[in-house]
Design an enzyme around this catalytic site. Structure first.
Site, PDB file in Angstrom:
ATOM      1  N   CYS A   1      -0.104   6.158   6.708  1.00  0.00           N
ATOM      2  CA  CYS A   1      -1.243   5.502   7.339  1.00  0.00           C
ATOM      3  C   CYS A   1      -0.805   4.136   7.862  1.00  0.00           C
ATOM      4  O   CYS A   1      -0.159   3.378   7.132  1.00  0.00           O
ATOM      5  CB  CYS A   1      -2.392   5.329   6.338  1.00  0.00           C
ATOM      6  SG  CYS A   1      -3.829   4.449   7.020  1.00  0.00           S
TER       7      CYS A   1
ATOM      8  N   CYS B   1     -17.196 -10.073  18.313  1.00  0.00           N
ATOM      9  CA  CYS B   1     -16.078  -9.340  17.714  1.00  0.00           C
ATOM     10  C   CYS B   1     -14.937  -9.157  18.699  1.00  0.00           C
ATOM     11  O   CYS B   1     -13.990  -8.434  18.428  1.00  0.00           O
ATOM     12  CB  CYS B   1     -16.547  -7.976  17.192  1.00  0.00           C
ATOM     13  SG  CYS B   1     -17.225  -6.885  18.475  1.00  0.00           S
TER      14      CYS B   1
ATOM     15  N   GLN C   1     -22.314  -4.410   9.719  1.00  0.00           N
ATOM     16  CA  GLN C   1     -20.945  -4.854   9.475  1.00  0.00           C
ATOM     17  C   GLN C   1     -20.383  -4.157   8.243  1.00  0.00           C
ATOM     18  O   GLN C   1     -21.071  -3.991   7.236  1.00  0.00           O
ATOM     19  CB  GLN C   1     -20.921  -6.374   9.264  1.00  0.00           C
ATOM     20  CG  GLN C   1     -21.375  -7.177  10.468  1.00  0.00           C
ATOM     21  CD  GLN C   1     -20.326  -7.268  11.552  1.00  0.00           C
ATOM     22  OE1 GLN C   1     -19.288  -6.623  11.495  1.00  0.00           O
ATOM     23  NE2 GLN C   1     -20.594  -8.076  12.568  1.00  0.00           N
TER      24      GLN C   1
ATOM     25  N   CYS D   1       0.858  -1.174   0.000  1.00  0.00           N
ATOM     26  CA  CYS D   1       0.000   0.000   0.000  1.00  0.00           C
ATOM     27  C   CYS D   1       0.896   1.226   0.000  1.00  0.00           C
ATOM     28  O   CYS D   1       1.785   1.356   0.852  1.00  0.00           O
ATOM     29  CB  CYS D   1      -0.898  -0.003   1.234  1.00  0.00           C
ATOM     30  SG  CYS D   1      -1.793   1.553   1.486  1.00  0.00           S
TER      31      CYS D   1
ATOM     32  N   CYS E   1      -7.444   5.029  -0.972  1.00  0.00           N
ATOM     33  CA  CYS E   1      -7.294   3.817  -0.157  1.00  0.00           C
ATOM     34  C   CYS E   1      -7.968   2.653  -0.868  1.00  0.00           C
ATOM     35  O   CYS E   1      -9.169   2.703  -1.159  1.00  0.00           O
ATOM     36  CB  CYS E   1      -7.902   4.018   1.222  1.00  0.00           C
ATOM     37  SG  CYS E   1      -7.944   2.508   2.226  1.00  0.00           S
TER      38      CYS E   1
ATOM     39  N   GLU F   1     -33.432  -5.114  20.484  1.00  0.00           N
ATOM     40  CA  GLU F   1     -32.369  -4.129  20.226  1.00  0.00           C
ATOM     41  C   GLU F   1     -32.748  -2.821  20.900  1.00  0.00           C
ATOM     42  O   GLU F   1     -33.896  -2.382  20.817  1.00  0.00           O
ATOM     43  CB  GLU F   1     -32.202  -3.939  18.715  1.00  0.00           C
ATOM     44  CG  GLU F   1     -31.339  -2.774  18.295  1.00  0.00           C
ATOM     45  CD  GLU F   1     -29.912  -2.882  18.813  1.00  0.00           C
ATOM     46  OE1 GLU F   1     -29.430  -1.896  19.397  1.00  0.00           O
ATOM     47  OE2 GLU F   1     -29.293  -3.952  18.630  1.00  0.00           O
TER      48      GLU F   1
ATOM     49  N   ASN G   1     -25.415 -11.310  19.631  1.00  0.00           N
ATOM     50  CA  ASN G   1     -24.386 -10.613  18.859  1.00  0.00           C
ATOM     51  C   ASN G   1     -24.074  -9.299  19.574  1.00  0.00           C
ATOM     52  O   ASN G   1     -24.398  -8.213  19.088  1.00  0.00           O
ATOM     53  CB  ASN G   1     -24.886 -10.360  17.433  1.00  0.00           C
ATOM     54  CG  ASN G   1     -23.829  -9.702  16.565  1.00  0.00           C
ATOM     55  OD1 ASN G   1     -22.638  -9.878  16.774  1.00  0.00           O
ATOM     56  ND2 ASN G   1     -24.273  -8.929  15.585  1.00  0.00           N
TER      57      ASN G   1
END
Length: 389
Positions: free
Chosen positions: A19, A348, A220, A11, A96, A270, A321
């Protein structure tokens, strides 16, 4: 950025020292995934004798991010869209390669819009300016959502005035909004949202199901891998074939809608009312299309911990989740006592996942799978199938 079959990617931003967000980009992708799974397994395996690890779900290495959270800096006439450098100045990252062309092609018109609407970029060192971030999401069909994060509504009239010009430049711009973040602190967005377009939601079609994202909805950032995660949860539950299901921390309803089946009672919970409204819209659209699997699906706007603790009974299966902080002791122990036949835990954060599993000794982890949502970083999503011993 260039790549070989299994060589580190190059990159130009990273090579130039501009970065360092992709902390593992100097490693071959196969090693990244192997190391990631090894680290997660080291936390989970001691709690789960006999756990079977499925093959990791890999990601595309380029163009996989469908949401960009870009800092706007520089000046009105020469804005940067990217990140902040160590000295607080802006580092432009419009090229990017983690973003697909349908998203990255929006950066140039958005930079021109900053100049046209005279949106003064916020200066962190000086604490002056209005525009802090521009947040862009692309749907699988190419439609876009754009959000400008401003410190006040001072520039709102100018944004409205010049929005028709931007719509000409970006014909796929479906949802546009202004988010108000007056505080001088390092967060991405504030609580107040002002939608500027007729459409208020962006339809993310995942496995043939439209999930409606409002501006402040969580979703996501790697849509293809998220689709595989939903399919995996659905396959696990199909084997268990429960007649009832809770989806805790359901967001916009991804797991609940994918795991619905004819005659199965599904409740998604939720805390975000916007997310619940989106989930209900997705359900209603499928009901209108004569999808019988949606007939017993409902969504509740409530705190998952409090809601679960108030329920007298429990379903046959549960999907959870949670955010990075995990379930916590109270909810983990509630699930431990629930008597549910199976739990699918999508996490996660493997550290909090392992902690929560220790609070649920009545459940045995049978299968697990790594879903590599974030290539070139140490972050990963892992899903685990738990069954009552």
């Amino acid at each position: 950025m260039q790549r070989g079959p299994d060589h580190p990617l190059r990159c130009e931003y990273h090579a130039a020292g501009l970065c360092f967000s992709c902390t593992l980009i100097d490693e071959p992708y196969s090693r990244q995934v192997a190391d990631k799974q090894r680290a997660i397994a080291a936390l989970i395996d001691p709690l789960a004798p006999g756990l079977r690890w499925l093959e990791p779900r890999l990601s595309e290495q380029l163009g996989f991010r469908t949401k960009a959270k870009m800092v706007v800096a520089g000046t009105v006439d020469e804005p940067t869209i990217g990140i902040l450098a160590a000295d607080g100045s802006g580092q432009d990252l419009r090229d990017c390669p983690l973003y697909p062309p349908a998203l990255s092609s929006a950066f140039a018109p958005l930079a021109a819009f900053v100049t046209r609407a005279r949106l003064e970029p916020y200066s962190v060192p000086l604490r002056t300016g209005e525009l802090k971030h521009v947040l862009v999401t692309v749907a699988p069909d190419g439609d876009l959502m754009v959000r400008w994060v401003l410190r006040s509504t001072e520039a709102l009239a100018r944004v409205r005035k010049h929005l028709p010009w931007l719509l000409e430049q970006l014909p796929r711009l479906a949802v546009a909004s202004v988010n108000v973040l007056p505080e001088h602190k390092a967060v991405v967005e504030g609580e107040r949202e002002i939608v500027l377009t007729e459409r208020e939601t962006l339809a993310m079609t995942v496995n043939g199901i439209d999930l409606h994202l409002r501006p402040q909805s969580f979703f996501q950032t790697n849509t293809e891998v998220a689709a595989a995660l939903y399919r995996q949860a659905g396959a696990w539950l199909e084997a268990v074939s429960p007649d009832s299901l809770w989806d805790l921390y359901c967001g916009v309803g991804g797991f609940a809608l994918h795991c619905a089946a004819a005659g199965r009672e599904v409740v998604g919970v939720e805390v975000s009312e916007q997310a619940v409204a989106s989930a209900q819209r997705s359900r209603d659209e499928r009901l209108a299309a004569d999808d019988a699997t949606m007939e017993s699906v409902t969504f509740v706007a409530d705190d998952a911990v409090g809601w679960a603790s108030r329920q007298r009974g429990a379903p046959a299966a549960i999907v959870v989740n949670p955010p990075r902080r995990g379930l916590g002791e109270e909810l983990s122990r509630r699930l431990e006592e629930s008597g549910a036949e199976a739990i699918v835990y999508s996490s996660c954060n493997a550290t909090t996942l392992a902690r929560d599993l220790a609070w649920m000794p009545s459940y045995a982890a049978r299968e697990a799978r790594l879903f590599d949502m974030f290539p070139h970083t140490a972050h990963g999503e892992v899903a685990v199938l738990l069954e009552r011993r």
